[in-house]
Design a protein around this motif. Structure first.
Motif, PDB file in Angstrom:
ATOM      1  N   MET A  54       1.066   3.582  -3.876  1.00 56.80           N
ATOM      2  CA  MET A  54       0.538   3.840  -5.219  1.00 56.80           C
ATOM      3  C   MET A  54       0.981   5.202  -5.715  1.00 56.80           C
ATOM      4  SD  MET A  54      -0.897   1.119  -6.114  1.00 56.80           S
ATOM      5  CE  MET A  54      -1.646   1.684  -7.634  1.00 56.80           C
ATOM      6  N   ASN A  55       1.133   6.176  -4.815  1.00 56.73           N
ATOM      7  CA  ASN A  55       1.686   7.473  -5.228  1.00 56.73           C
ATOM      8  C   ASN A  55       3.104   7.307  -5.762  1.00 56.73           C
ATOM      9  OD1 ASN A  55      -0.380   9.272  -4.887  1.00 56.73           O
ATOM     10  ND2 ASN A  55       0.232   9.958  -2.856  1.00 56.73           N
ATOM     11  N   LEU A  56       3.894   6.477  -5.062  1.00 57.45           N
ATOM     12  CA  LEU A  56       5.267   6.223  -5.517  1.00 57.45           C
ATOM     13  C   LEU A  56       5.267   5.509  -6.864  1.00 57.45           C
ATOM     14  CD1 LEU A  56       6.979   5.121  -2.167  1.00 57.45           C
ATOM     15  CD2 LEU A  56       7.162   7.335  -3.327  1.00 57.45           C
ATOM     16  N   ALA A  57       4.350   4.552  -7.012  1.00 57.31           N
ATOM     17  CA  ALA A  57       4.275   3.829  -8.296  1.00 57.31           C
ATOM     18  C   ALA A  57       3.844   4.762  -9.424  1.00 57.31           C
ATOM     19  CB  ALA A  57       3.312   2.653  -8.168  1.00 57.31           C
ATOM     20  N   GLN A  58       2.839   5.614  -9.169  1.00 59.92           N
ATOM     21  CA  GLN A  58       2.386   6.568 -10.177  1.00 59.92           C
ATOM     22  C   GLN A  58       3.502   7.539 -10.541  1.00 59.92           C
ATOM     23  OE1 GLN A  58      -0.598   6.757 -11.777  1.00 59.92           O
ATOM     24  NE2 GLN A  58       0.209   8.484 -12.949  1.00 59.92           N
ATOM     25  N   LEU A  72      12.314  -6.621   8.850  1.00 58.64           N
ATOM     26  CA  LEU A  72      13.665  -6.698   9.391  1.00 58.64           C
ATOM     27  C   LEU A  72      13.773  -5.838  10.651  1.00 58.64           C
ATOM     28  CD1 LEU A  72      16.564  -7.779   8.923  1.00 58.64           C
ATOM     29  CD2 LEU A  72      17.026  -5.657   7.646  1.00 58.64           C
ATOM     30  N   ASN A  73      14.209  -6.480  11.757  1.00 60.29           N
ATOM     31  CA  ASN A  73      14.497  -5.773  13.014  1.00 60.29           C
ATOM     32  C   ASN A  73      13.341  -4.917  13.505  1.00 60.29           C
ATOM     33  OD1 ASN A  73      17.134  -6.826  13.013  1.00 60.29           O
ATOM     34  ND2 ASN A  73      17.885  -5.110  11.760  1.00 60.29           N
ATOM     35  N   GLY A  74      12.134  -5.475  13.435  1.00 58.60           N
ATOM     36  CA  GLY A  74      10.968  -4.770  13.966  1.00 58.60           C
ATOM     37  C   GLY A  74      10.388  -3.729  13.041  1.00 58.60           C
ATOM     38  N   TYR A  75      10.845  -3.673  11.800  1.00 58.27           N
ATOM     39  CA  TYR A  75      10.345  -2.693  10.834  1.00 58.27           C
ATOM     40  C   TYR A  75       9.901  -3.414   9.564  1.00 58.27           C
ATOM     41  CZ  TYR A  75      12.229   1.154  13.614  1.00 58.27           C
ATOM     42  OH  TYR A  75      12.486   2.053  14.625  1.00 58.27           O
ATOM     43  N   ALA A  76       8.911  -2.806   8.908  1.00 58.33           N
ATOM     44  CA  ALA A  76       8.471  -3.287   7.595  1.00 58.33           C
ATOM     45  C   ALA A  76       9.008  -2.316   6.538  1.00 58.33           C
ATOM     46  CB  ALA A  76       6.953  -3.358   7.532  1.00 58.33           C
ATOM     47  N   TYR A  77       9.624  -2.878   5.493  1.00 58.91           N
ATOM     48  CA  TYR A  77      10.193  -2.070   4.417  1.00 58.91           C
ATOM     49  C   TYR A  77       9.351  -2.284   3.163  1.00 58.91           C
ATOM     50  CZ  TYR A  77      14.363  -1.566   7.352  1.00 58.91           C
ATOM     51  OH  TYR A  77      15.225  -1.271   8.377  1.00 58.91           O
ATOM     52  N   PHE A  78       8.833  -1.196   2.584  1.00 58.68           N
ATOM     53  CA  PHE A  78       8.098  -1.238   1.320  1.00 58.68           C
ATOM     54  C   PHE A  78       8.845  -0.337   0.336  1.00 58.68           C
ATOM     55  CE2 PHE A  78       5.031  -1.851   4.712  1.00 58.68           C
ATOM     56  CZ  PHE A  78       4.288  -2.957   4.284  1.00 58.68           C
ATOM     57  N   TRP A  79       9.200  -0.860  -0.829  1.00 59.86           N
ATOM     58  CA  TRP A  79       9.946  -0.021  -1.752  1.00 59.86           C
ATOM     59  C   TRP A  79       9.364  -0.088  -3.157  1.00 59.86           C
ATOM     60  CZ3 TRP A  79      12.062  -4.565   0.229  1.00 59.86           C
ATOM     61  CH2 TRP A  79      12.310  -5.595  -0.684  1.00 59.86           C
ATOM     62  N   VAL A  80       9.643   1.003  -3.892  1.00 59.77           N
ATOM     63  CA  VAL A  80       9.291   1.098  -5.314  1.00 59.77           C
ATOM     64  C   VAL A  80      10.568   1.527  -6.035  1.00 59.77           C
ATOM     65  CG1 VAL A  80       7.917   2.260  -7.070  1.00 59.77           C
ATOM     66  CG2 VAL A  80       6.902   1.697  -4.838  1.00 59.77           C
ATOM     67  N   ARG A  81      11.055   0.674  -6.942  1.00 58.00           N
ATOM     68  CA  ARG A  81      12.319   0.936  -7.657  1.00 58.00           C
ATOM     69  C   ARG A  81      12.039   1.075  -9.149  1.00 58.00           C
ATOM     70  NH1 ARG A  81      15.776  -2.199 -10.443  1.00 58.00           N
ATOM     71  NH2 ARG A  81      14.583  -4.083  -9.884  1.00 58.00           N
ATOM     72  N   GLU A  99      20.127   6.433 -13.874  1.00 51.34           N
ATOM     73  CA  GLU A  99      20.104   5.042 -13.433  1.00 51.34           C
ATOM     74  C   GLU A  99      18.819   4.674 -12.695  1.00 51.34           C
ATOM     75  OE1 GLU A  99      23.540   4.036 -11.198  1.00 51.34           O
ATOM     76  OE2 GLU A  99      24.958   4.846 -12.680  1.00 51.34           O
ATOM     77  N   GLY A 100      17.979   5.667 -12.360  1.00 54.80           N
ATOM     78  CA  GLY A 100      16.734   5.364 -11.686  1.00 54.80           C
ATOM     79  C   GLY A 100      16.746   5.728 -10.206  1.00 54.80           C
ATOM     80  N   SER A 101      15.636   5.398  -9.560  1.00 55.06           N
ATOM     81  CA  SER A 101      15.455   5.776  -8.151  1.00 55.06           C
ATOM     82  C   SER A 101      14.790   4.637  -7.388  1.00 55.06           C
ATOM     83  CB  SER A 101      14.583   7.035  -8.040  1.00 55.06           C
ATOM     84  OG  SER A 101      15.102   8.094  -8.805  1.00 55.06           O
ATOM     85  N   THR A 102      15.042   4.620  -6.070  1.00 51.49           N
ATOM     86  CA  THR A 102      14.385   3.664  -5.185  1.00 51.49           C
ATOM     87  C   THR A 102      13.848   4.423  -3.973  1.00 51.49           C
ATOM     88  OG1 THR A 102      15.873   1.871  -5.835  1.00 51.49           O
ATOM     89  CG2 THR A 102      14.622   1.595  -3.785  1.00 51.49           C
ATOM     90  N   PHE A 103      12.524   4.424  -3.835  1.00 46.28           N
ATOM     91  CA  PHE A 103      11.858   5.019  -2.666  1.00 46.28           C
ATOM     92  C   PHE A 103      11.478   3.892  -1.713  1.00 46.28           C
ATOM     93  CE2 PHE A 103      11.324   8.170  -5.926  1.00 46.28           C
ATOM     94  CZ  PHE A 103      11.403   9.382  -5.275  1.00 46.28           C
ATOM     95  N   THR A 104      11.837   4.041  -0.420  1.00 45.25           N
ATOM     96  CA  THR A 104      11.564   2.993   0.572  1.00 45.25           C
ATOM     97  C   THR A 104      10.818   3.586   1.764  1.00 45.25           C
ATOM     98  OG1 THR A 104      13.616   1.870  -0.042  1.00 45.25           O
ATOM     99  CG2 THR A 104      12.561   1.208   2.032  1.00 45.25           C
ATOM    100  N   LEU A 105       9.643   3.013   2.059  1.00 47.03           N
ATOM    101  CA  LEU A 105       8.909   3.351   3.276  1.00 47.03           C
ATOM    102  C   LEU A 105       9.361   2.412   4.384  1.00 47.03           C
ATOM    103  CD1 LEU A 105       6.965   4.739   1.175  1.00 47.03           C
ATOM    104  CD2 LEU A 105       5.122   4.244   2.806  1.00 47.03           C
TER     105      LEU A 105
END
Length: 451
Positions: free
Chosen positions: A344-348, A367-376, A433-439
């Motif tokens: 939510m911090n990334l979304a804000q 993917l490969n034992g990891y969870a990916y969460f992104w905000v683009r 062009e924007g940004s993509t943050f991925t946890l």
């Protein structure tokens, strides 16, 4: 080295004495064996067995055998001293002496050691009985002179080892001084380091362990200098962030009049500033707690349900073109509230750097034992020079055309939450062009249930 030398000298002397005693025992046994063989042989003068002629046995043996320098051959016949080799005997071995009287009474072979007239002797006595003739053959070895030889050899060893010890000590002192010089420099540098001056470093010379220690110490100083600089910047930024709302509150309170409308407006403004200060303090406390072992409350979280809930919450933040790009399927062991806070911090943050109609997309993937969460988002983007700096406390992008109302702690909190889960945050962005943050969070945290 001196202690080792002393132990070595004592060990050498003990070894020499033991070997001397072994040689003496071997000599005594050899003489007795030769005497026994002679008693079973023939008289060389008559070519006949000796028979009862014990005196002839003694005569032949003494004539054929020359005793060792420190040895004596004594023959006793019919309770009297018969002959000896050499003929001159010590006073303690003269006729009628206690030892002679003792040997005259022997009926069985005997081996022993006696201390007489400041001399230690080893002996083997071999009684012989032929008819009515009784005799005793005695081999004696005086060890005193041999001990003197051993002691003289030990004195030579002591002299040599003392000389070697002195030379080795001088060389060791010189070499140690050269080897420990970097340590002295390290100590001197450590004394010169103060809280205000961490710029000093130790010159690195060579590739030995001292050089490695110097490199490690310099690296530690680099980390300390960075930490102190970060601390000073943090204090300066925190004081600046707090000074502004305090100044606003004080200024309006000082100008507060009696008009009810003015009072309401002032109270609203003061309350808003206090709320901002409260959020700022809460963020600082959160960052401090992120370094504690009980920061996370782990539970099993359904990734698909979590990203769906986060998308629903995010759409209420601002009027944007919200999209849910992907819903990962799987379970993750994580702190549900902390993950929600981070995303939510990334979304804000995305809403503050985009305009109406811009796209903000959320998604998740396993993917490969990891969870990916992104905000683009398709906002203004972040300059390459700012992409690492913006995760620091109080940092904001330098090329943004608008400013966040926060204190610049949001992305620091996001990174702290990801790190606490054993994961990380990745950023991909281009200006315009924007940004993509991925946890990126491991499905099973490496610290298990101990957090």
């Amino acid at each position: 080295m001196a202690f080792s030398t002393l132990v070595s000298v004592l060990a050498i002397r003990e070894i020499l004495v033991v070997r001397l005693e072994q040689e003496i025992e071997k000599y005594l046994t050899q003489e007795v064996e030769e005497f026994r063989r002679l008693t079973q042989g023939k008289n060389p003068s008559t070519a006949q067995p000796f028979g009862d002629d014990v005196a002839a046995i003694f005569d032949v043996f003494l004539s054929r055998n020359i005793p060792h320098e420190n040895a004596f051959l004594i023959t006793l016949l019919n309770e009297k001293l018969y002959k000896s080799s050499p003929q001159v005997l010590p006073i303690a071995l003269k006729p009628n002496s206690a030892l002679i009287e003792h040997w005259l009474k022997l009926k069985q072979p005997k081996q022993g050691k006696e201390f007489i007239s400041n001399h230690t002797i080893y002996y083997v006595a071999e009684p012989i009985l032929k008819g009515k003739t009784q005799g005793v053959f005695v081999v004696i070895y005086s060890i005193s002179s041999a001990h003197q030889q051993v002691n003289r050899a030990v004195v030579v060893v002591i002299q040599v080892t003392i000389a070697v010890l002195a030379i080795a000590s001088v060389l060791a002192w010189i070499v140690a001084g050269r080897l420990l010089a970097p340590l002295s420099l390290l100590i001197e540098t450590a004394h010169l380091i103060t809280e205000s001056d961490l710029s000093r470093r130790i010159p690195v010379q060579g590739v030995d362990q001292i050089a490695e220690l110097s490199i490690t110490f310099n690296q530690m100083l680099d980390r300390l200098e960075t930490a102190f600089a970060s601390q000073r910047n943090f204090i300066n930024d925190a004081s600046h962030e707090l000074r502004t709302p305090i100044t606003i509150i004080r200024g309006h309170l000082e100008l507060l009049g009696d008009d009810p409308q003015e009072r309401r407006e002032t109270v609203e403004l003061v309350t808003d500033e206090l709320d901002r200060m409260s959020r700022f303090v809460d963020d600082l406390l959160l960052l401090a707690k992120a370094e504690q072992p009980n920061f996370l409350n782990l539970q099993t979280v359904d990734i698909s349900l979590l990203i769906g809930e986060l998308y629903t919450k995010a759409t209420a933040l601002a009027q944007r073109d919200w999209r849910l790009e992907n819903k990962g399927v799987g379970l993750i062991v994580a702190d549900r509230q902390r993950l929600t806070q981070a995303i939510m911090n990334l979304a804000q943050n995305a809403t503050q750097y985009t305009s109406d109609g811009d796209v903000i997309a959320l998604g998740s993937e396993v993917l490969n034992g990891y969870a990916y969460f992104w905000v683009r988002d398709t906002g203004v983007g972040i300059a390459p020079t700012d992409q690492e700096r913006i995760f620091e406390r109080f940092a904001r992008g330098s090329h943004s055309y608008r400013r966040s109302e926060g204190a610049g702690l949001g992305l620091s909190i996001v990174r702290a939450i990801a790190t606490a889960h054993g994961g990380r945050v990745e950023l991909k962005s281009k200006l315009g062009e924007g940004s993509t943050f991925t946890l990126i969070i491991p499905l099973d945290p490496p610290f298990g249930d101990s957090v």
